[in-house]
Design a protein around this motif. Structure first.
Motif, short mmCIF file in Angstrom:
data_model
loop_
_atom_site.label_atom_id
_atom_site.label_comp_id
_atom_site.label_asym_id
_atom_site.label_seq_id
_atom_site.Cartn_x
_atom_site.Cartn_y
_atom_site.Cartn_z
N PRO A 1 28.96 13.96 27.30
CA PRO A 1 29.77 12.96 26.58
C PRO A 1 31.16 13.48 26.22
O PRO A 1 32.04 12.69 25.90
N ARG A 2 31.35 14.80 26.25
CA ARG A 2 32.64 15.39 25.86
C ARG A 2 33.64 15.28 27.00
O ARG A 2 33.34 15.70 28.13
N PRO A 3 34.82 14.71 26.75
CA PRO A 3 35.79 14.51 27.84
C PRO A 3 36.18 15.80 28.55
O PRO A 3 36.32 15.82 29.77
N LEU A 4 36.36 16.89 27.79
CA LEU A 4 36.79 18.14 28.42
C LEU A 4 35.73 18.68 29.36
O LEU A 4 36.02 19.05 30.50
N ARG A 5 34.47 18.71 28.91
CA ARG A 5 33.40 19.20 29.77
C ARG A 5 33.19 18.27 30.96
O ARG A 5 32.93 18.73 32.09
N ARG A 6 33.27 16.97 30.72
CA ARG A 6 33.13 16.03 31.84
C ARG A 6 34.26 16.21 32.84
O ARG A 6 34.06 16.14 34.06
N GLY A 7 35.47 16.49 32.33
CA GLY A 7 36.58 16.76 33.24
C GLY A 7 36.39 18.04 34.02
O GLY A 7 36.73 18.11 35.21
N ILE A 8 35.86 19.08 33.37
CA ILE A 8 35.58 20.32 34.10
C ILE A 8 34.58 20.07 35.22
O ILE A 8 34.70 20.61 36.32
N ALA A 9 33.56 19.25 34.94
CA ALA A 9 32.58 18.93 35.98
C ALA A 9 33.25 18.23 37.16
O ALA A 9 32.96 18.54 38.34
N THR A 10 34.15 17.30 36.88
CA THR A 10 34.88 16.63 37.96
C THR A 10 35.74 17.62 38.74
O THR A 10 35.78 17.60 39.98
N TRP A 11 36.41 18.50 38.01
CA TRP A 11 37.27 19.50 38.65
C TRP A 11 36.44 20.42 39.55
O TRP A 11 36.84 20.75 40.67
N ARG A 12 35.27 20.84 39.08
CA ARG A 12 34.41 21.69 39.89
C ARG A 12 33.91 20.94 41.12
O ARG A 12 33.85 21.50 42.22
N ALA A 13 33.54 19.69 40.96
CA ALA A 13 33.07 18.91 42.11
C ALA A 13 34.17 18.78 43.16
O ALA A 13 33.91 18.89 44.36
N VAL A 14 35.39 18.56 42.71
CA VAL A 14 36.51 18.44 43.65
C VAL A 14 36.74 19.75 44.38
O VAL A 14 36.87 19.78 45.61
N ARG A 15 36.78 20.84 43.65
CA ARG A 15 37.06 22.13 44.28
C ARG A 15 35.93 22.56 45.22
O ARG A 15 36.19 23.14 46.28
N CYS A 16 34.69 22.29 44.83
CA CYS A 16 33.56 22.73 45.66
C CYS A 16 33.32 21.80 46.84
O CYS A 16 32.91 22.25 47.90
N ARG A 17 33.55 20.52 46.65
CA ARG A 17 33.24 19.57 47.72
C ARG A 17 34.36 19.50 48.75
O ARG A 17 34.10 19.49 49.95
N PHE A 18 35.60 19.45 48.29
CA PHE A 18 36.71 19.22 49.22
C PHE A 18 37.46 20.49 49.59
O PHE A 18 38.06 20.56 50.65
N GLY A 19 37.45 21.50 48.70
CA GLY A 19 38.20 22.71 49.01
C GLY A 19 39.67 22.41 49.21
O GLY A 19 40.26 21.56 48.56
N ARG A 20 40.29 23.07 50.17
CA ARG A 20 41.70 22.85 50.46
C ARG A 20 41.90 22.18 51.80
O ARG A 20 43.03 21.98 52.23
N ASP A 21 40.84 21.91 52.50
CA ASP A 21 40.95 21.24 53.80
C ASP A 21 40.54 19.79 53.61
O ASP A 21 39.37 19.49 53.43
N GLY A 22 41.48 18.90 53.62
CA GLY A 22 41.16 17.50 53.42
C GLY A 22 42.04 16.62 54.27
O GLY A 22 43.07 17.04 54.78
N ASP A 23 41.64 15.38 54.43
CA ASP A 23 42.45 14.42 55.16
C ASP A 23 42.91 13.34 54.20
O ASP A 23 42.69 13.42 52.99
N ALA A 24 43.53 12.32 54.76
CA ALA A 24 44.07 11.26 53.90
C ALA A 24 42.95 10.55 53.14
O ALA A 24 43.15 10.11 52.00
#
Length: 742
Positions: free
Chosen positions: A528-551
C-alpha cells in the motif's frame, strides 16, 4: 588512443594532428560521464551515448530512492516466534476434537416410522407379510411386473429396502434413495410422499453427504410437509448443518423449532447441538453455560464422555480452564472409547502445560501414543512431548514410540506435517544450513494451505532472510544456492514484505531477471506504500526489459508510468522509455517523451537530471534556445554543493557551453564555466579552463594536464598552419609563373 602518431603528408599534417587532439579531448569528456571502467572507442557525438547516460541515471535512482529502503528492510527482518508451534498444536487438537463426533443420532421425534396408509390389494398383502417376518416374500411380491408403475407399491418397496439395508455399504443406501425418487416420480401425492423426501435427506446425512442432506431437507420444508415430518425435517436439518460445518445455520434452524411442542429428550438434544455449534464458533463462555445445564448437579462424573470432552475443550479457552482437569479426570476414570481416552489425555497434557508442569504434560501425551499409535492424534501427542521436553531444556529427546514412522518429507496431513516439521527442521550432527533448510523447504511445498504450512514457511523465511539482507545490500556476492532455495521454497504472496524486497534485489543482482520481474509484480500488488510500490515497478522494469527494448516496450513503459502504479518512480520509468527511443535514433520522439514526462510527473529527485538530459537532446536537435532554458533550469535544480561532481551536471555544462558559443552568447557560458571551475578540482578544472579558452576567454592555461598542453599546442599549431599556408601559396604562385612563360 595515441595522439603523437602523425601521418606526414604535405598540407595535411596540422589538420590531422589537430583533429586527433580534439578527439582525445572529447573522449576525455565522455570518460568522465560514464561508469568507471568503461571506455569509448569513437568520437563522442553531440548527445552522450544512451546506454552510458542510462547507466548513470539508474545509479542515481538507486542512490536517491532505493538504497535507503533496502537498508531499512535489512535492519527490520522478521523474527520467528517459537511459541507459534504450540498455538498451531492447540488449533489442530481443537479440530481433532470437533471432528470426533458420533454418528448422526437424532432424537426420537426425528425418526420416520414406516407408513402403510392408502394401500390395498397386493401392496397391502406384501406389507402384512413383511410385518410377519417374511421379508423375501414381501419384496418378491412388490417386484411383480404389474406393480412396476404402481406408485404405492414402489413407496412400500423403498421403505422395506430402507429398513433391511440399514448399516449396509453406502452403495446400497444410494440405491434406496433412487427407489424413493422413482416412487415420488410415480406418486408424489400419496401420504408416503413427505416421508420419502424426509428419508432421502436423512440417508444422505447418514452417509455424511451433509450438503446433499441440507438441500433435500430444505426442499422438503419449503413444501410445508405435514406433521410429524415437519418436526423430523427440522431436527434433521439442524444435524445436517452442524455436520456441514455451518454452525451459524445450525443455530438459525434450532431457533425455528417450537420447544414447547417437543419432548424433554428432544429439548436436551437441542441444547446440546446449540452448545456444540457455539463451541465451533469459538463462543466458549456461552458453550460452557449450556454444557453445564446438560450435566445434572448430583452427578460426580460426566454421563456422556463426548459431551464432557467438548465441555473440557470450552473450559480450556476460558478463565475457568483449571476446572477442565477435573472433567478430563472423570472421563479417564470412566468407560470411554479408546479415541475419547486418547483425546482426553491430549487435553490433559495441554492443561498441565498451562501450569508449567512439563513432566506431567509429557507423561499424558505419551499415553496418547500408546493408545492410538501411528495416528494423527499420536502425531499431535508427539509434538506435545517434544515441546514439553524442549521447555524443560532437554533438546536431545527422541521421538516417542509409535511415531517415528509418521515423519515424512512430503505429506498432506496437517498433524503429521507439524511433527515432520519439528523432526526435519531440527539440526542433526554433520548438517549444513543448506541441508536443513532444504529438508524444511521440501516439506513446506507439499503441506496443504493452512497453519502448518505457514509455520514452516515463516521459519524458512527467517532462516534465509539474513542471507538475502547480506546479498541485497552488497555486503556479499550473490550465493546461487541461497537464491535457488528462495525461488524454490518461498512464496512471495505470503512472505514478509521486507524480505520480499530484499529477495527481489538479490534476484536482480544474481541475474535471475525472470523471477525478479514476477516477484516485483507481486510486491507491487501487495504494497500500500507508494514508495515501496514504486520500487516494485522499478524492479519489474529493470528486470523484465533491461536496456534492450523496442518501441512497443517504450509504449508499455509510458502506460505503466501513467497508471500511477510507479508512484514516485513514474518519471524514472518515463526516462527509460525516452532513452529507448534515443537508442533507435528517434531523437525527436525521445525529446517529446521527456517533455511530456516532465509535464506529468514531478518527482523532485529526478527533475534535475531529466531536465539536463532533455536540454542536451534539444541542443543536439538544433533547438538551442529551448535547450539552454532546459539546461539552465536543470543546473539550478542540481546546484547543491555536493552536486558539482555529478556527471549529469557536468554533461549539462558542456552542452550549455556548446550552445552558448554557437549562439554568440559567450557571456552566459563564461559566467557559468568560471563559477564551476572554482567548485571542481583536478582534471575538470583544466577541462573548464580549456572550454573558457574555446569560447574566447582571456588567459594562458598552465600546467602539464591534457587540456593545458592541448591549449598551448593549439596556439602553436595555428602559427604553424599559417606558415605552411604561406609556403603553399608561394609554391602555387611559382608554378603559375612557370606555366605562363612556357
Amino acid at each position: 588512443m595515441q595522439c603523437s602518431r602523425v601521418v606526414f603528408c604535405p598540407g595535411s599534417v596540422v589538420p590531422r594532428y589537430r583533429n586527433c587532439l580534439l578527439r582525445c579531448i572529447r573522449v576525455a569528456f565522455a570518460l568522465a560521464l560514464i561508469a568507471p571502467g568503461n571506455a569509448l572507442t569513437q568520437e563522442v557525438p553531440s548527445v552522450v551515448d544512451s546506454n552510458v547516460w542510462l547507466a548513470r541515471f539508474e545509479e542515481w535512482v538507486e542512490q536517491h530512492l532505493v538504497s535507503e529502503e533496502l537498508v531499512d528492510a535489512a535492519e527490520n527482518l522478521p523474527t520467528f516466534d517459537r511459541r507459534l508451534v504450540l498455538r498451531v498444536l492447540d488449533r489442530l487438537a481443537d479440530d481433532e476434537i470437533l471432528n470426533l463426533r458420533e454418528l448422526p443420532v437424532p432424537p426420537e421425534e426425528a425418526e420416520a416410522k414406516m407408513l402403510a396408509r392408502g394401500i390395498d390389494g397386493d401392496v397391502l398383502e406384501a406389507a402384512r407379510l413383511f410385518a410377519e417376518g417374511e421379508e423375501a416374500r414381501a419384496l418378491q411380491m412388490l417386484r411383480a411386473p404389474e406393480l412396476e408403475r404402481n406408485g404405492a407399491a414402489q413407496h412400500m418397496r423403498a421403505q422395506l429396502l430402507d429398513h433391511l439395508t440399514a448399516g449396509f455399504h453406502p452403495i446400497y443406501r444410494l440405491q434406496v434413495i433412487e427407489l424413493y425418487r422413482e416412487a415420488l416420480r410415480l406418486a408424489a401425492d400419496l401420504p408416503q410422499g413427505d416421508r420419502a423426501r424426509l428419508r432421502i435427506g436423512q440417508i444422505y446425512l447418514e452417509l455424511r453427504f451433509a450438503a446433499e442432506a441440507r438441500a433435500a431437507l430444505g426442499s422438503l420444508l419449503a413444501s410445508e410437509p405435514v406433521e410429524p415430518y415437519r418436526m423430523a425435517a427440522q431436527l434433521s436439518l439442524v444435524e445436517a448443518a452442524y455436520a456441514d460445518r455451518a454452525p451459524v445455520r445450525a443455530i438459525e434452524h434450532l431457533a425455528q423449532i417450537d420447544l414447547s411442542a417437543v419432548q424433554p429428550e428432544t429439548r436436551t438434544w437441542v441444547d446440546r447441538r446449540h452448545a456444540d455449534s457455539l463451541l465451533k464458533l469459538e463462543r466458549y463462555g456461552e458453550a460452557v453455560t449450556l454444557y453445564r445445564r446438560l450435566i445434572p448437579e448430583d452427578e460426580t462424573s460426566v454421563p456422556d464422555p463426548l459431551l464432557g470432552m467438548r465441555m473440557a475443550l470450552a473450559l480450556l479457552h476460558t478463565r475457568e480452564w483449571r476446572q477442565a482437569r477435573d472433567v478430563l479426570a472423570s472421563i479417564s476414570d470412566g468407560e470411554a472409547s479408546t479415541p475419547i481416552l486418547a483425546v482426553a489425555s491430549l487435553l490433559s497434557a495441554r492443561a498441565h502445560r498451562r501450569v508449567k508442569s512439563f513432566e506431567e504434560a509429557s507423561t499424558a501425551a505419551l499415553r496418547v501414543t500408546q493408545l492410538v499409535p501411528n495416528t494423527q492424534l499420536a502425531a499431535l501427542a508427539a509434538v506435545e512431548v517434544l515441546e514439553a521436553e524442549r521447555a524443560s531444556e532437554n533438546e536431545s529427546v527422541a521421538l516417542p514410540p509409535g511415531t517415528a514412522s509418521l515423519v515424512r518429507s512430503a505429506t498432506f496431513v496437517p498433524s503429521v506435517g507439524l511433527l515432520s516439521y519439528l523432526a526435519l527442521g531440527a539440526p542433526t550432527p554433520g548438517d549444513t544450513p543448506e541441508q536443513a533448510r532444504r529438508r524444511l523447504g521440501s516439506l513446506g511445498v507439499t503441506l496443504p494451505p493452512g497453519m502448518v504450512q505457514q509455520l514452516a514457511h515463516s521459519d524458512l523465511v527467517h532462516r534465509l532472510s539474513r542471507d538475502l539482507a547480506q546479498i541485497a545490500t552488497g555486503r556479499v556476492e550473490p550465493d546461487p544456492a541461497v537464491l535457488v532455495d528462495v525461488g524454490r521454497y518461498l512464496r512471495p504472496a505470503t512472505m514478509d514484505e521486507n524480505v520480499l524486497l530484499l529477495a527481489i534485489q538479490s534476484f536482480m543482482l544474481g541475474g535471475d531477471t525472470e523471477r525478479c520481474a514476477r516477484w516485483a509484480l507481486t510486491l507491487q500488488r501487495r504494497e500500500p506504500r507508494p514508495l515501496r510500490r514504486g520500487i516494485a515497478t522499478w524492479r519489474a522494469v529493470r528486470c523484465r526489459f533491461g536496456r534492450d527494448g523496442d518501441a512497443n516496450v517504450a509504449r508499455r513503459m509510458m502506460i505503466l508510468a501513467d497508471s500511477g502504479e510507479a508512484g514516485p518512480f513514474a518519471l524514472a520509468v518515463a526516462a527509460i522509455a525516452a532513452e529507448i527511443h534515443l537508442q533507435h535514433g528517434e531523437t525527436e520522439r525521445a525529446a517529446l517523451t521527456y517533455a511530456r514526462a516532465l509535464e506529468s510527473f514531478s518527482e523532485p529527485a529526478f527533475v534535475g537530471p531529466v531536465l539536463l538530459r532533455l536540454g542536451e537532446i534539444e541542443v543536439a536537435l538544433g533547438r538551442d534556445a529551448l535547450g539552454m532554458r532546459r539546461l539552465s533550469r536543470g543546473l539550478a535544480l542540481t546546484d547543491a554543493p555536493s552536486a558539482a561532481g555529478e556527471p549529469f551536471r557536468k554533461g549539462g555544462i558542456v552542452a550549455l557551453a556548446r550552445a552558448a558559443a554557437r549562439n554568440e552568447r559567450s557571456d552566459l557560458a563564461l559566467r557559468l564555466l568560471q563559477a564551476e571551475r572554482d567548485r571542481v578540482e583536478g582534471w575538470w578544472a583544466d577541462a573548464y579552463a580549456y572550454l573558457l579558452l574555446q569560447i574566447g576567454a582571456d588567459g594562458d592555461p598552465d600546467g602539464e594536464g591534457l587540456f593545458a598542453r592541448g591549449a598551448r599546442a593549439g596556439v602553436e599549431f595555428d602559427l604553424l598552419q599559417k606558415r605552411l599556408e604561406k609556403i603553399q601559396r608561394r609554391r602555387e604562385a611559382n608554378v603559375r609563373a612557370v606555366d605562363t612563360r612556357s
